[in-house]
Design a protein around this motif. Structure first.
Motif, PDB file in Angstrom:
ATOM      1  N   ARG A 241       0.808  -1.216   0.000  1.00  0.00           N
ATOM      2  CA  ARG A 241       0.000   0.000   0.000  1.00  0.00           C
ATOM      3  C   ARG A 241       0.847   1.275   0.000  1.00  0.00           C
ATOM      4  O   ARG A 241       0.328   2.364   0.209  1.00  0.00           O
ATOM      5  CB  ARG A 241      -0.933   0.021   1.205  1.00  0.00           C
ATOM      6  CG  ARG A 241      -2.001  -1.070   1.170  1.00  0.00           C
ATOM      7  CD  ARG A 241      -3.043  -0.845   2.246  1.00  0.00           C
ATOM      8  NE  ARG A 241      -4.092  -1.852   2.188  1.00  0.00           N
ATOM      9  CZ  ARG A 241      -5.124  -1.894   3.030  1.00  0.00           C
ATOM     10  NH1 ARG A 241      -5.253  -0.975   3.973  1.00  0.00           N
ATOM     11  NH2 ARG A 241      -6.035  -2.849   2.915  1.00  0.00           N
ATOM     12  N   ALA A 242       2.144   1.149  -0.234  1.00  0.00           N
ATOM     13  CA  ALA A 242       3.029   2.303  -0.120  1.00  0.00           C
ATOM     14  C   ALA A 242       2.638   3.424  -1.084  1.00  0.00           C
ATOM     15  O   ALA A 242       2.633   4.605  -0.717  1.00  0.00           O
ATOM     16  CB  ALA A 242       4.478   1.887  -0.357  1.00  0.00           C
ATOM     17  N   ASP A 243       2.315   3.097  -2.318  1.00  0.00           N
ATOM     18  CA  ASP A 243       1.961   4.136  -3.286  1.00  0.00           C
ATOM     19  C   ASP A 243       0.679   4.856  -2.874  1.00  0.00           C
ATOM     20  O   ASP A 243       0.568   6.083  -3.009  1.00  0.00           O
ATOM     21  CB  ASP A 243       1.787   3.530  -4.682  1.00  0.00           C
ATOM     22  CG  ASP A 243       3.112   3.120  -5.311  1.00  0.00           C
ATOM     23  OD1 ASP A 243       4.169   3.576  -4.814  1.00  0.00           O
ATOM     24  OD2 ASP A 243       3.093   2.348  -6.290  1.00  0.00           O
ATOM     25  N   GLU A 244      -0.281   4.100  -2.397  1.00  0.00           N
ATOM     26  CA  GLU A 244      -1.540   4.676  -1.930  1.00  0.00           C
ATOM     27  C   GLU A 244      -1.292   5.634  -0.764  1.00  0.00           C
ATOM     28  O   GLU A 244      -1.848   6.733  -0.706  1.00  0.00           O
ATOM     29  CB  GLU A 244      -2.462   3.539  -1.497  1.00  0.00           C
ATOM     30  CG  GLU A 244      -3.748   3.918  -0.833  1.00  0.00           C
ATOM     31  CD  GLU A 244      -4.466   2.690  -0.322  1.00  0.00           C
ATOM     32  OE1 GLU A 244      -4.639   2.564   0.910  1.00  0.00           O
ATOM     33  OE2 GLU A 244      -4.862   1.824  -1.145  1.00  0.00           O
ATOM     34  N   VAL A 245      -0.430   5.226   0.154  1.00  0.00           N
ATOM     35  CA  VAL A 245      -0.111   6.053   1.316  1.00  0.00           C
ATOM     36  C   VAL A 245       0.651   7.305   0.894  1.00  0.00           C
ATOM     37  O   VAL A 245       0.362   8.417   1.361  1.00  0.00           O
ATOM     38  CB  VAL A 245       0.689   5.231   2.345  1.00  0.00           C
ATOM     39  CG1 VAL A 245       1.359   6.135   3.372  1.00  0.00           C
ATOM     40  CG2 VAL A 245      -0.225   4.226   3.020  1.00  0.00           C
ATOM     41  N   ARG A 246       1.607   7.146  -0.002  1.00  0.00           N
ATOM     42  CA  ARG A 246       2.360   8.319  -0.474  1.00  0.00           C
ATOM     43  C   ARG A 246       1.428   9.330  -1.132  1.00  0.00           C
ATOM     44  O   ARG A 246       1.589  10.543  -0.964  1.00  0.00           O
ATOM     45  CB  ARG A 246       3.445   7.889  -1.460  1.00  0.00           C
ATOM     46  CG  ARG A 246       4.590   7.116  -0.848  1.00  0.00           C
ATOM     47  CD  ARG A 246       5.718   6.920  -1.848  1.00  0.00           C
ATOM     48  NE  ARG A 246       6.689   5.946  -1.380  1.00  0.00           N
ATOM     49  CZ  ARG A 246       6.744   4.680  -1.765  1.00  0.00           C
ATOM     50  NH1 ARG A 246       5.878   4.221  -2.676  1.00  0.00           N
ATOM     51  NH2 ARG A 246       7.648   3.862  -1.275  1.00  0.00           N
ATOM     52  N   ARG A 247       0.470   8.841  -1.895  1.00  0.00           N
ATOM     53  CA  ARG A 247      -0.483   9.748  -2.537  1.00  0.00           C
ATOM     54  C   ARG A 247      -1.274  10.527  -1.494  1.00  0.00           C
ATOM     55  O   ARG A 247      -1.414  11.754  -1.594  1.00  0.00           O
ATOM     56  CB  ARG A 247      -1.442   8.972  -3.446  1.00  0.00           C
ATOM     57  CG  ARG A 247      -2.521   9.852  -4.065  1.00  0.00           C
ATOM     58  CD  ARG A 247      -3.461   9.082  -4.971  1.00  0.00           C
ATOM     59  NE  ARG A 247      -4.483   9.966  -5.507  1.00  0.00           N
ATOM     60  CZ  ARG A 247      -5.638  10.241  -4.897  1.00  0.00           C
ATOM     61  NH1 ARG A 247      -5.929   9.676  -3.731  1.00  0.00           N
ATOM     62  NH2 ARG A 247      -6.510  11.067  -5.441  1.00  0.00           N
ATOM     63  N   THR A 248      -1.783   9.838  -0.497  1.00  0.00           N
ATOM     64  CA  THR A 248      -2.532  10.533   0.551  1.00  0.00           C
ATOM     65  C   THR A 248      -1.672  11.582   1.230  1.00  0.00           C
ATOM     66  O   THR A 248      -2.089  12.746   1.369  1.00  0.00           O
ATOM     67  CB  THR A 248      -3.047   9.520   1.591  1.00  0.00           C
ATOM     68  OG1 THR A 248      -4.041   8.682   0.987  1.00  0.00           O
ATOM     69  CG2 THR A 248      -3.675  10.224   2.782  1.00  0.00           C
TER      70      THR A 248
END
Length: 322
Positions: A241-248
């Motif tokens: 989920r790293a990309d999702e978290v970075r986006r947030t």
């Protein structure tokens, strides 16, 4: 702790690799517009504190979602005309505390408003009194990953909106001068100050000390100290989920708010700070858009930064701007 981050000469040129979302301004414009659909409903109740040199008001106003947010407004006892206003935000885990914990700025002849941080106020100090009624997806204990699945759900969307509304509430009192408004805070309060500096266009000045919530891509991979470590521990469990978290997180990065800063600014950084590494602070300072800016550097301090020395530096700096 010895120096662990970039050398000072490199810090002065350091720029964050945090990617700004294309709809950053639209996201925050919509967020604040939705919040302002609720009546601000700022209420100021006099409090008998036993203090003779100041007057204090117990404040309640409508923050994000119309949720009630608490604060203290403190003014010099003899005030009878609008005063320069200092709005202060609190560090991670703390709350507005008790009125006698906040006497410095009223003692300089200004009105001082301190905002409670929703859901916090149980980690140190005199406590807090503002709930966060919004639930969310699974999160690591703490606040850094609450609602981190999407920008619309993230905890700091609510906090930053509360902070903007706090300025509006404080400015509504007859003893405050809206044209002379300063935002200040340390650590988490410094990160909130940066957000307010980017979202409120007509501040007189801002003073973020050792600000948190800056340059997430570097902070979350450079230090293993909490609160940033909460994000890594969340991703340790929620693999992939790293990309999702970075986006947030990109919607809440102090670096992007700094790029919209329109007021003079005084920052501070500590070169042995493992909680808010100096490069992350300089990332926001170097991005700050207003040309009138300065940064106090404390070479041998950790996250306590300049402490009372920085308070004295801010008082001197603000004297020429208020």
């Amino acid at each position: 702790m010895p120096l662990f981050d970039l050398p000072l000469d490199e810090l002065r040129d350091y720029r964050s690799a945090s990617a700004e979302p294309e709809d950053f301004d639209a996201f925050w414009s919509k967020t604040l517009q939705e919040s302002r659909e609720h009546d601000l409903d700022a209420r100021f109740e006099p409090v008998d504190t036993g203090l003779t040199t100041v007057r204090t008001y117990d404040v309640t106003f409508a923050g994000f979602g119309g949720h009630p947010v608490k604060g203290w407004l403190t003014v010099p006892a003899g005030a009878d005309a609008p005063l320069p206003l200092i709005v202060e935000y609190i560090g991670y885990g703390g709350g507005r505390g008790l009125p006698h914990e906040h006497l410095l700025w009223a003692s300089t002849g200004r009105a001082h408003f301190v905002m409670d941080t929703r859901g916090q106020g149980s980690g140190w100090g005199g406590g807090g009194g503002t709930a966060d009624p919004v639930g969310g997806a699974p999160a690591y204990p703490g606040f850094m990953t609450r609602g981190i699945d999407a920008p619309e759900n993230y905890y700091y969307r609510r906090v930053f909106t509360d902070a903007v509304r706090a300025v509006e509430a404080a400015r509504s009192h007859p003893l405050t001068d809206a044209a002379r408004t300063v935002a200040i805070g340390g650590s988490q309060g410094g990160g909130i100050t940066l957000a307010v500096g980017g979202l409120v266009p007509d501040l007189t000045a801002v003073a973020p000390d050792v600000p948190f919530l800056c340059d997430f891509p570097r902070a979350t991979t450079l230090t293993d100290r909490h609160p940033y470590r909460e994000i890594g521990l969340y991703l340790k469990t929620h693999r992939g989920r790293a990309d999702e978290v970075r986006r947030t997180l990109s919607y809440f990065d102090g670096v992007h708010f700094a790029a919209r800063g329109r007021a003079p600014a005084l920052f501070s950084a500590a070169l042995e700070d493992l909680t808010c590494p100096p490069s992350t602070v300089f990332a926001a300072f170097n991005a700050w858009a207003h040309e009138d800016k300065d940064i106090e550097v404390y070479e041998f301090n950790d996250h306590e930064g300049g402490g009372p020395y920085q308070e004295a530096a801010k008082a001197r700096w603000l004297a020429g701007r208020l």
